[in-house]
Write a protein that holds these residues in place. Structure first.
Motif: not given
Ligand SMILES: Nc1ncnc2c1ncn2[C@@H]1O[C@H](COP(=O)(O)OP(=O)(O)O)[C@@H](O)[C@H]1O
Ligand SMILES: [Mg+2]
Lengths: 274, 356
Positions: B76-81, B103-110, B152-156
């Motif tokens: 989630v953090t990567v996407l928001v970044t 935002f990542g933390i909020l997503g993870c909390m949810a 997000i896919g399996p890649d780096d």
């Protein structure tokens, strides 16, 4: 293998799970309502029938009560269901039949937390302190539902049990048996309960400490808090009891004032060693 | 040794302090390749292990889904970044990911609250034994695993931006004139700093606040907590929220430091559990110590010591092999071996946790 799919298989591996301190109660669910029900003693578990979870009934039409300004004592052989009765009154297990009433209200459907909020305090027979927490934290947890200043109450507890003040920063699990029982009673008193339920408060302590604990309990009762108590030392307990119950196999066997029970030849023969 | 000295600066030939310089170079090389990387890896493991240990202590099971929880929070953090980057929002020299972290933390909390609601709550109501929860968490692992890869896919994925170094190897060499450079990456600095702050906050919360104490009380004795008027469902919820925070922070820091790849988080489960168990499951202090024990062991065992050794020993004893105990491909084996040793020799862990 047991037929219960949620039972004890494969639970010895402590790197997977942490069963220590896990709850055993199947308490009344949250969200229940209480409703007025006038009359009767201050606290009564009336015609209670029920057991643990889906297990067999342990209590059969059992009634225990305590009225204002009284000490009521429950005695009976091991496994009679005394502790089960106390837990039932506190909502730690579901009743199949019967009611619990407190101060003119039917509270049968209330969860244990809500009963605490209604003014009930309970010291269970076993695991009655937070062993990993300090004495002071134990008392704080006792007062968990209070939002006002608790320092006054804490000072009162320290007056009642001076040794606790000395040990207040020590982990409760490191204390002696008698001191632990004082922590347990102190914790229950922290909510300033309107009624106190004690399950074998003198279990496992030396006779001297036992006398001392009894004195403290009478002291608490004198402040006007009704006390419902289970006791192993039947004779000593009935001497200070206004009301006594003898339970046998989950049923009321004898009921009367403390003096009546002490005088009853049947009770003397079976439960007081002659 | 004198010969080698000519390599860096001709005038250094004049001084006869070669050995001291060599020692200094050895220390710098050691810091650069072992101490700093192990510190930041240790901090990441410690944060992960804290989450595991909290769940073990309070919800009473070993949560195998923790690695993938970290992956989800980090995702989630990567996407928001990326979103922020596309809007042109940045934090200057600091990675934009720090801005996206909440935002990542909020997503993870949810996510965790939803999983608890849909999955774990049912088993709690049955009073299911811990081992059942463990297996349930394994199921959750697979679902999260799939979910993250689906999104997000399996890649780096790269999401690091901002200044790369606090001190780069070259700057260090220029300043000190030493032969060895010391690089201190921004991500390493952020990792260590964040870990210190988070750990301090967590301990303050658990030991000083009413809610924190009620969590410890519930961990100690569920029935008595109930009798004291503590709401068990609230304790469980707060625990998940804290764990979401810890997992996301650990996941993002790891992702920034290395790179974000869903599968590596699943693999991280082993060192994280090793950390928690080495320190003593259920003991937060132990989790931190365990994180560093595992990180330092892993890095020292897989580091090629040739360079450092060459500086320290007399010239004729200089090794001609890499002096590497284990190839980095086997770094997971280190956690595994330490885990085995601890479970055999001192199952309660270094700090006496709850496992016997
Ligand atoms: N948590 C429990 N689950 C199932 N059965 C229980 C539990 N606790 C007690 N019992 C059973 O209930 C009966 C009464 O026990 P208890 O109330 O503890 O007796 P007492 O306090 O009078 O010694 C016993 O047969 C005991 O085995
Ligand atoms: Mg009993």
């Amino acid at each position: 293998m047991s037929s219960d799919p949620y039972s004890d298989r494969g639970n010895k591996d402590l790197s997977l799970g942490n069963p220590k301190g896990m709850g055993t109660a199947t308490p009344v669910k949250q969200g229940g309502k209480s409703y007025p029900s006038a009359g009767g003693p201050f606290l009564i578990g009336e015609n209670m029938t029920g057991g643990y979870g889906a297990g067999p009934d342990i209590l059969h039409d059992c009634t225990i009560a305590v009225d204002r300004g009284e000490i009521a004592v429950i005695v009976g052989p091991n496994g009679a269901g005394k502790s089960t009765g106390m837990k039932a009154v506190f909502g730690m297990l579901n009743l199949r039949e019967g009611h619990v009433k407190l101060d003119g209200e039917d509270i049968t459907q209330l969860s244990p937390q809500d009963r605490v909020a209604k003014g009930m305090g309970f010291v269970p027979q076993t695991s009655n302190i937070f062993t990993s927490m300090t004495v002071e934290e134990n008392l704080e947890m006792g007062a968990f539902i209070r939002t006002d200043d608790i320092s006054g109450t804490m000072a009162q507890i320290y007056d009642l049990f001076p040794i606790l003040k000395e040990k207040r920063l020590q982990a409760a699990g490191e204390l002696s048996g008698g001191q632990r029982q004082q922590v347990a009673v102190g914790r229950a008193l922290m909510t300033q309960p309107k009624v106190l339920m004690l399950d074998e408060p003198t279990a496992g302590v030396s006779p001297i400490v036992m006398d001392e604990l009894f004195d403290r309990i009478i002291e608490v009762a004198r402040t006007g808090i009704p006390i419902l108590m289970v006791e192993q030392n039947a004779r000593q307990a009935l001497e200070i009891a206004d009301k006594g119950y003898v339970l046998v196999q989950g049923r009321n066997a004898y009921t009367g004032t403390g003096k009546e029970l002490l005088a009853d030849p049947e009770v003397r023969k079976s439960f007081l060693g002659g | 040794m004198r010969v080698r000295a000519t390599l860096y600066s001709p005038d250094e030939l004049i001084y006869d302090k070669d050995f001291e310089l060599d020692l200094l170079n050895a220390i710098v090389a050691l810091s650069n390749f072992v101490i700093i990387p192990a510190m930041s890896y240790g901090a990441q493991l410690a944060l992960g292990a804290l989450g595991v240990t909290l769940i073990y202590g309070i919800l009473r099971f070993s949560n195998f889904a923790h690695g993938d929880t970290m992956a989800f929070g980090a995702m989630v953090t990567v996407l928001v970044t990326w979103l922020f980057q596309s809007w042109g929002i940045s934090l200057g020299p600091l990675p934009t990911a720090l801005l996206a972290l909440p935002f990542g933390i909020l997503g993870c909390m949810a996510l965790l609250l939803a999983t608890d609601r849909v999955v774990y709550r049912f088993y709690r109501a049955q009073k299911a034994k811990p081992v059942i929860f463990v297996i349930v968490s394994l199921g959750v692992t697979f679902i999260l695993n799939g979910l993250v890869r689906f999104i997000i896919g399996p890649d780096d994925q790269r999401f690091l931006d901002g200044e790369r170094f606090i001190i780069s190897a070259r700057t260090f060499k220029e300043i000190t004139g030493l032969r060895e450079g010391l690089a201190f990456k921004t991500t390493q600095g952020i990792t260590i700093l964040t870990a210190v702050i988070v750990v301090a906050l967590l301990f303050w919360f658990l030991n000083r606040t009413r809610t924190g104490k009620s969590m410890r009380a519930y961990s100690d004795n569920e029935d008595l907590a109930l009798l004291s008027g503590i709401n068990p469902e609230r304790v469980v919820r707060v625990t998940w929220l804290i764990v979401a925070g810890l997992a996301t922070i650990a996941g993002v820091l790891y992702g920034l430091d290395k790179s974000f790849k869903p599968f590596t988080y699943f693999q991280l489960l082993l060192p994280i559990f090793a950390s928690a168990i080495v320190g003593g499951l259920g003991n937060p202090l132990g989790a931190i110590a365990g994180g560093f024990v595992i990180a330092f062991s892993e890095v020292t065992v897989t580091y090629a010591w040739k360079k450092v050794v060459t500086y320290v020993v007399p010239e004729d004893m200089a090794p001609d092999t890499l002096v590497q105990l284990l190839s980095t491909d086997y770094k997971l084996a280190v956690s595994f071996v330490i885990l085995l040793i601890v479970l055999l020799v001192k199952p309660t862990g270094l700090f006496a946790g709850k496992a016997v």
